[in-house]
Write an enzyme that holds these catalytic residues in place. Structure first.
Site, PDB file in Angstrom:
ATOM      1  N   TYR A  53       0.825  -1.212   0.000  1.00 53.48           N
ATOM      2  CA  TYR A  53       0.000   0.000   0.000  1.00 53.48           C
ATOM      3  C   TYR A  53       0.851   1.250   0.000  1.00 53.48           C
ATOM      4  O   TYR A  53       1.962   1.258   0.519  1.00 53.48           O
ATOM      5  CB  TYR A  53      -0.897   0.010   1.251  1.00 53.48           C
ATOM      6  CG  TYR A  53      -1.919  -1.083   1.303  1.00 53.48           C
ATOM      7  CD1 TYR A  53      -2.264  -1.826   0.175  1.00 53.48           C
ATOM      8  CD2 TYR A  53      -2.554  -1.399   2.499  1.00 53.48           C
ATOM      9  CE1 TYR A  53      -3.209  -2.834   0.245  1.00 53.48           C
ATOM     10  CE2 TYR A  53      -3.505  -2.404   2.580  1.00 53.48           C
ATOM     11  CZ  TYR A  53      -3.820  -3.119   1.448  1.00 53.48           C
ATOM     12  OH  TYR A  53      -4.759  -4.114   1.526  1.00 53.48           O
ATOM     13  N   SER A 238     -13.289  -5.028   0.811  1.00 52.56           N
ATOM     14  CA  SER A 238     -14.117  -4.361  -0.202  1.00 52.56           C
ATOM     15  C   SER A 238     -15.602  -4.666  -0.022  1.00 52.56           C
ATOM     16  O   SER A 238     -16.302  -5.017  -0.978  1.00 52.56           O
ATOM     17  CB  SER A 238     -13.675  -4.749  -1.614  1.00 52.56           C
ATOM     18  OG  SER A 238     -14.085  -3.778  -2.563  1.00 52.56           O
ATOM     19  N   LEU A 240     -17.903  -2.707   0.224  1.00 50.12           N
ATOM     20  CA  LEU A 240     -18.670  -1.760  -0.578  1.00 50.12           C
ATOM     21  C   LEU A 240     -18.309  -1.859  -2.056  1.00 50.12           C
ATOM     22  O   LEU A 240     -18.622  -0.967  -2.851  1.00 50.12           O
ATOM     23  CB  LEU A 240     -18.450  -0.320  -0.081  1.00 50.12           C
ATOM     24  CG  LEU A 240     -18.957  -0.025   1.331  1.00 50.12           C
ATOM     25  CD1 LEU A 240     -18.663   1.414   1.724  1.00 50.12           C
ATOM     26  CD2 LEU A 240     -20.437  -0.322   1.446  1.00 50.12           C
ATOM     27  N   GLY A 243     -16.367   0.934  -3.337  1.00 45.25           N
ATOM     28  CA  GLY A 243     -17.136   2.178  -3.277  1.00 45.25           C
ATOM     29  C   GLY A 243     -18.378   2.167  -4.141  1.00 45.25           C
ATOM     30  O   GLY A 243     -19.210   3.081  -4.060  1.00 45.25           O
ATOM     31  N   LEU A 245     -21.080   0.395  -4.026  1.00 47.32           N
ATOM     32  CA  LEU A 245     -22.354   0.252  -3.330  1.00 47.32           C
ATOM     33  C   LEU A 245     -22.807   1.517  -2.608  1.00 47.32           C
ATOM     34  O   LEU A 245     -23.904   1.558  -2.056  1.00 47.32           O
ATOM     35  CB  LEU A 245     -22.292  -0.933  -2.360  1.00 47.32           C
ATOM     36  CG  LEU A 245     -22.447  -2.295  -3.045  1.00 47.32           C
ATOM     37  CD1 LEU A 245     -21.956  -3.429  -2.149  1.00 47.32           C
ATOM     38  CD2 LEU A 245     -23.910  -2.524  -3.441  1.00 47.32           C
ATOM     39  N   THR A 246     -21.997   2.572  -2.642  1.00 44.68           N
ATOM     40  CA  THR A 246     -22.468   3.868  -2.161  1.00 44.68           C
ATOM     41  C   THR A 246     -23.372   4.531  -3.192  1.00 44.68           C
ATOM     42  O   THR A 246     -24.099   5.470  -2.875  1.00 44.68           O
ATOM     43  CB  THR A 246     -21.302   4.826  -1.874  1.00 44.68           C
ATOM     44  OG1 THR A 246     -20.637   5.138  -3.115  1.00 44.68           O
ATOM     45  CG2 THR A 246     -20.305   4.205  -0.903  1.00 44.68           C
ATOM     46  N   GLY A 247     -23.290   4.065  -4.436  1.00 42.57           N
ATOM     47  CA  GLY A 247     -24.057   4.657  -5.523  1.00 42.57           C
ATOM     48  C   GLY A 247     -23.355   5.804  -6.213  1.00 42.57           C
ATOM     49  O   GLY A 247     -23.872   6.372  -7.184  1.00 42.57           O
ATOM     50  N   LYS A 248     -22.133   6.148  -5.763  1.00 45.76           N
ATOM     51  CA  LYS A 248     -21.488   7.355  -6.309  1.00 45.76           C
ATOM     52  C   LYS A 248     -20.999   7.192  -7.744  1.00 45.76           C
ATOM     53  O   LYS A 248     -20.696   8.189  -8.407  1.00 45.76           O
ATOM     54  CB  LYS A 248     -20.327   7.778  -5.410  1.00 45.76           C
ATOM     55  CG  LYS A 248     -19.178   6.773  -5.303  1.00 45.76           C
ATOM     56  CD  LYS A 248     -18.167   7.250  -4.276  1.00 45.76           C
ATOM     57  CE  LYS A 248     -17.067   6.226  -4.032  1.00 45.76           C
ATOM     58  NZ  LYS A 248     -16.158   6.665  -2.943  1.00 45.76           N
TER      59      LYS A 248
END
Length: 350
Positions: A53, A238, A240, A243, A245-248
């Site tokens: 990372y 993961s 989400l 990311g 599944l936030t809908g962004k």
């Protein structure tokens, strides 16, 4: 905060694990310090990092996340004893990490020492193999025909696993690591490592972290069944779906500074028509239940039988607060049935 035992270990970890892969790319030291302070205040004691990372991985950001975490640990030394720090050795394929070579016993020794130096700590509580030397059905390779299992030299990989375990054993005996775990591995990988550990009296793998979310449930039921009966902690990463599944990212949106505006090592393979359709349904369902879609997704993962701790990550404090609050959300039978109705239409959307 609720806690669970980390597989066959004596560690009690929070049901929320703070992931750190954005530190050093999307987040700086100040951001990370604030995230850590908030997480600890909420009772989170489980922090996950890796030598690879920040993400997306690059030679320029290699090791930066561990360094940032290490700086915080150095400034907050009395808190170290209350934390479960997990890190990972990178598998093959990245030329700037040990020439892109496979995980070997020697590589384990080198990587552990380097991580300890960056983390500014004397020991790592959970040391994980980030991905195996062999190709596995992860990162979009889970569809039939994409991995040829019959072409794998089983004995060669078993021998490599034994060498890795022996190196991990030396690190445990030296007090450098406490427990060992897997990441992005399979049911066979778990079983073979456990077999070798028992046969040769070597440290056993106590956990595995794999991708798992409402959009990607391929580990259910068989791998999770293996974890439960073998007393191996299952740690979804993961939850989400990067990311999604936030809908962004619906309808082609790419908010400034988000992960999908950055170059992705494996491309945007999660962005499919099926994923988009599923996400829209989850967003609409969450709104009808008076919660955010992120909270619905995280609350669902948390209640899956066999899940020990869910790895979350955030680039802002608002996101982190929203995500942590999800673990207080209760999903009654009616809510679970509504989620299941969508899930059965899109069990593996990418």
């Amino acid at each position: 905060m609720q806690y669970s035992r980390l597989g066959k270990s004596d560690l009690q970890v929070s049901r929320v694990c703070l992931g750190t892969m954005t530190w050093g790319k999307q987040n700086n030291q100040t951001d990370a310090d604030a995230q850590l302070d908030y997480a600890l205040a909420q009772g989170i004691n489980f922090i996950d990092t890796a030598e690879m990372y920040a993400v997306p991985p690059s030679a320029e950001t290699y090791g930066k996340t561990e360094t940032i975490l290490g700086n915080w640990l150095a400034e907050n030394a009395p808190k170290r004893k209350d934390l479960i720090i997990a890190s990972k050795i990178a598998g093959p394929g990245l030329p700037y990490i040990r020439g892109g070579g496979e995980i070997t016993g020697e590589a384990v020794i080198q990587a552990v020492d380097a991580s300890l130096q960056r983390l500014q700590t004397d020991y790592i509580d959970l040391y994980q193999l980030h991905w195996p030397n062999r190709t596995t059905p992860h990162f979009g390779k889970h569809w039939p025909g994409q991995v040829n299992f019959t072409e794998v030299n089983t004995q060669m990989h078993s021998n490599q696993m034994l060498e890795i375990l022996q190196a991990l054993d030396s690190c445990v005996k030296a007090g450098k690591i406490r427990y060992c775990g897997l990441s992005d591995d399979t049911t066979w990988g778990i079983a073979e490592y456990l077999r070798l550990s028992e046969k040769h009296s070597l440290p056993r793998m106590v956990s595995i972290q794999n991708e798992f979310s409402l959009l990607h449930t391929k580990d259910w039921p068989y791998l999770i069944e293996q974890c439960v009966h073998s007393d191996v902690a299952y740690l979804p990463w993961s939850p989400l779906a990067g990311g999604m599944l936030t809908g962004k990212y619906l309808n082609g949106q790419r908010p400034a500074g988000t992960r999908w505006t950055l170059t992705q090592r494996n491309g945007l393979f999660r962005d499919t028509a099926t994923s988009q359709a599923a996400i829209q349904e989850y967003v609409d369902l969450a709104a009808s239940l008076s919660m955010t879609s992120a909270q619905l997704a995280l609350a669902w993962v948390n209640q899956v039988d066999g899940v020990t701790s869910t790895i979350i990550g955030a680039t802002s404090m608002a996101q982190l607060e929203e995500d942590v609050a999800a673990f207080e959300v209760s999903l009654n039978d009616a809510k679970m049935q509504a989620i299941s109705t969508v899930l059965q239409r899109y069990p593996v959307a990418f």
